[in-house]
Design an enzyme around this catalytic site. Sequence first.
Site, PDB file in Angstrom:
ATOM      1  N   GLU A 489    -122.112  -2.499 -40.553  1.00 38.85           N
ATOM      2  CA  GLU A 489    -121.379  -3.493 -41.090  1.00 38.85           C
ATOM      3  C   GLU A 489    -120.219  -3.821 -40.177  1.00 38.85           C
ATOM      4  O   GLU A 489    -119.647  -5.116 -40.107  1.00 38.85           O
ATOM      5  CB  GLU A 489    -120.536  -2.594 -42.137  1.00 38.85           C
ATOM      6  N   LYS A 493    -119.194  -7.755 -39.440  1.00 39.49           N
ATOM      7  CA  LYS A 493    -117.864  -8.235 -39.687  1.00 39.49           C
ATOM      8  C   LYS A 493    -117.491  -9.201 -38.625  1.00 39.49           C
ATOM      9  O   LYS A 493    -116.879 -10.402 -38.605  1.00 39.49           O
ATOM     10  CB  LYS A 493    -117.040  -7.460 -40.138  1.00 39.49           C
ATOM     11  N   GLU A 496    -119.657 -12.444 -37.679  1.00 32.85           N
ATOM     12  CA  GLU A 496    -119.369 -13.520 -38.756  1.00 32.85           C
ATOM     13  C   GLU A 496    -118.060 -14.275 -38.601  1.00 32.85           C
ATOM     14  O   GLU A 496    -118.108 -15.400 -38.842  1.00 32.85           O
ATOM     15  CB  GLU A 496    -119.899 -13.158 -40.004  1.00 32.85           C
ATOM     16  N   HIS A 512    -131.562   4.931 -25.484  1.00 32.28           N
ATOM     17  CA  HIS A 512    -132.816   4.193 -25.174  1.00 32.28           C
ATOM     18  C   HIS A 512    -132.660   2.719 -25.215  1.00 32.28           C
ATOM     19  O   HIS A 512    -133.524   2.094 -25.504  1.00 32.28           O
ATOM     20  CB  HIS A 512    -133.658   4.603 -26.908  1.00 32.28           C
TER      21      HIS A 512
HETATM   22  C1  F6R Z   1    -121.438 -10.464 -45.055  1.00 30.70           C
HETATM   23  C2  F6R Z   1    -121.532 -11.017 -46.369  1.00 30.70           C
HETATM   24  C3  F6R Z   1    -123.047 -11.248 -46.852  1.00 30.70           C
HETATM   25  C4  F6R Z   1    -123.411 -10.929 -47.933  1.00 30.70           C
HETATM   26  C5  F6R Z   1    -125.010 -11.314 -48.281  1.00 30.70           C
HETATM   27  C6  F6R Z   1    -125.424 -10.812 -49.762  1.00 30.70           C
HETATM   28  O1  F6R Z   1    -119.806 -10.330 -44.959  1.00 30.70           O
HETATM   29  O2  F6R Z   1    -120.841 -11.146 -47.179  1.00 30.70           O
HETATM   30  O3  F6R Z   1    -123.923 -10.474 -45.665  1.00 30.70           O
HETATM   31  O4  F6R Z   1    -123.377  -9.650 -48.059  1.00 30.70           O
HETATM   32  O5  F6R Z   1    -124.986 -12.719 -48.255  1.00 30.70           O
HETATM   33  O6  F6R Z   1    -124.697 -11.510 -50.676  1.00 30.70           O
HETATM   34  P1  F6R Z   1    -124.511 -10.946 -52.220  1.00 30.70           P
HETATM   35  O7  F6R Z   1    -124.031  -9.413 -52.045  1.00 30.70           O
HETATM   36  O8  F6R Z   1    -123.843 -11.876 -52.736  1.00 30.70           O
HETATM   37  O9  F6R Z   1    -125.984 -10.732 -52.707  1.00 30.70           O
END
Ligand code: F6R
Length: 616
Positions: A489, A493, A496, A512
């Site tokens: 995660e 973050k 993106e 590895h």
């Molecule tokens: C990253 C993010 C995306 C969403 C993904 C699923 O910060 O927000 O990876 O987690 O597109 O979206 P939902 O939760 O709306 O199904």
Amino acid sequence: MCGIVGYIGSRSATEVIIGGLQRLEYRGYDSAGIAIYDVEAGLQLRRSVGKLSNLVARVTHEPAVGTIGLGHTRWATHGGVTEANAHPHRDASGSIVVIQNGIVENYLELKSRLLEQGVPFQSQTDTEVIAHLLAYHYQREGSLAPALRQTMLELRGGNAVVAFCIHEPDRFVAARLGNAGGVVLGSAQGEHFVASDVPAILDYTRDLIFLEDRDLAVVSRDGIALSRLDGSQVARPTVTVPWDPIAAARGDYKHFMEKEIHEQPRALVDVLRGRIDHEAGRVDLEDLRLGDADLRRVERIYITACGTAWHAGLVAKFMIERLARVRVEVDYASEFRYREPVLGKDSLLLTFTQSGETVDTLAAMEQARDQGVPSVAIVNAIGSQAARVADGGPIYLHAGPEIGVASTKAFTSMLVSAYLFAVRLAQARGTMTPDQIRPHLQALVELPGKAATIIERVIPQCEELTEHYHRASNALFLGRQQNYPIALEGALKLKEISYIHAEGYPAGEMKHGPIALIDEDLPVVCIAPRDDIYPKMVSNIEQVQARHGQVIAIITDGDDFLPTRARHTLSVPPTIPLLQPVLTAIPLQIFAYTMAVRRGCDVDQPRNLAKSVTVE
Ligand code: F6R
């Protein structure tokens, strides 16, 4: 999800307050109430269960007149959805009324002390404890503001409280402790407002003052007097917000992502509301349509989700397997739908989705339905497609709208919901007794306060880190066990929103392959809280250091060893290991955010990304 509105001026307080509460309806609630004061009519309390329209009908039938009052929409935490549990709450003499947003973590302790003193209780709420405590201090202090100050100092947990006393009919007093409940004050000529959220009072004023943690405000027709809970004076700036509802909703923050990071303590309170019963040692998930017998039949759980929500699913696997002893598989929804999974009749599909509209997630749910497997959706957007098609029921996050494309508060709320679900399952299957569940409930209610501590502490530390790393082109994130998904995660973050290439790895896998990347230019974020696996993380950190990688370690408060090994450390408070990801995720969100800001990126709308992915 509680909404707070208070008014003092020359208009009908009932109208202003109910109008304000209507603007907060989107936050969700299950009962509502007002307390209005007038010299002749006295203190008039009107409360009702269900929609605000019920309260409006009640007030039409039985008007409440006056130009000062408080109102509240309640989302149950302690005690069921009944009129007696609805706010405002009164002290035993009926002269003090209180509304509150938050959770009093030590309410059992305070309540038993008051019961020993013979104080009669009318409700099962933690709020009523505040009303009685306030009356106790009022007797000693002789004035509402110092009495509320003393009361707040006895409460543990994040709380926003507004109080009124008939012996001081020209004012109400508001105070904030921690970050679980915001308090905004509004000023206009000869009238003043208090609310939990800006939209409640925007029809009357754009001049707002936001209370900080441990601030107290005495609000009268003529003005607002601010002080700190220690009694010292303080000044807060008046912020003039634009009429544009989007910009107004962003308030004082530069970006929605920043706002949503700060909203996490409150979101973590909201996700727990009404779902934990300390006294019985139980979790109740009101929307879940599966009863104990259904939950006992489940032999295998398939978790499907996308992106950040998939990371929540990976953490959920640890929670469910450890607490409820049910086998869990986690799939990307986009893979699951095409791999022709064999789902047995004893299976359950569990999805995580902020928007409830992600096309791959919906397709996975459809597939489960076609095979006769019930699905449960942990979802934020109320009434979204996923919430509607989940035949086992939606478990709502109640995190409020998430606007920033990069998910933050929805993610940490998903982790807490997953934990609640795991305990609920454990309860049904008898793998945890109420006595075993109670310490977990205590750990859950302590999370919002701990999240607030991290946010306050880590922002300046991350701003400093960006000076070292904003030119990096790669980053590596390492974690183990339930913190391995947090490494994923953290990497997601960062990539993106700051466009730095980042990878998350289980720390044991580093040797590895990824170890080849390590040199003096590579920031390596290592999640190393004090848990069973800590010694292993320490040796991974030593391996990175030996290759001159730049270690940024996420550690637990009180760890004085890793600061001697890592180049930088960001420390989080301790909690039980399965809940640690809720806390370790937050510094990584802040790291990504501050890096993106430093690099001048469009934080809320990163290139090529959409908030809701409704196409394949
Ligand atoms: C990253 C993010 C995306 C969403 C993904 C699923 O910060 O927000 O990876 O987690 O597109 O979206 P939902 O939760 O709306 O199904």
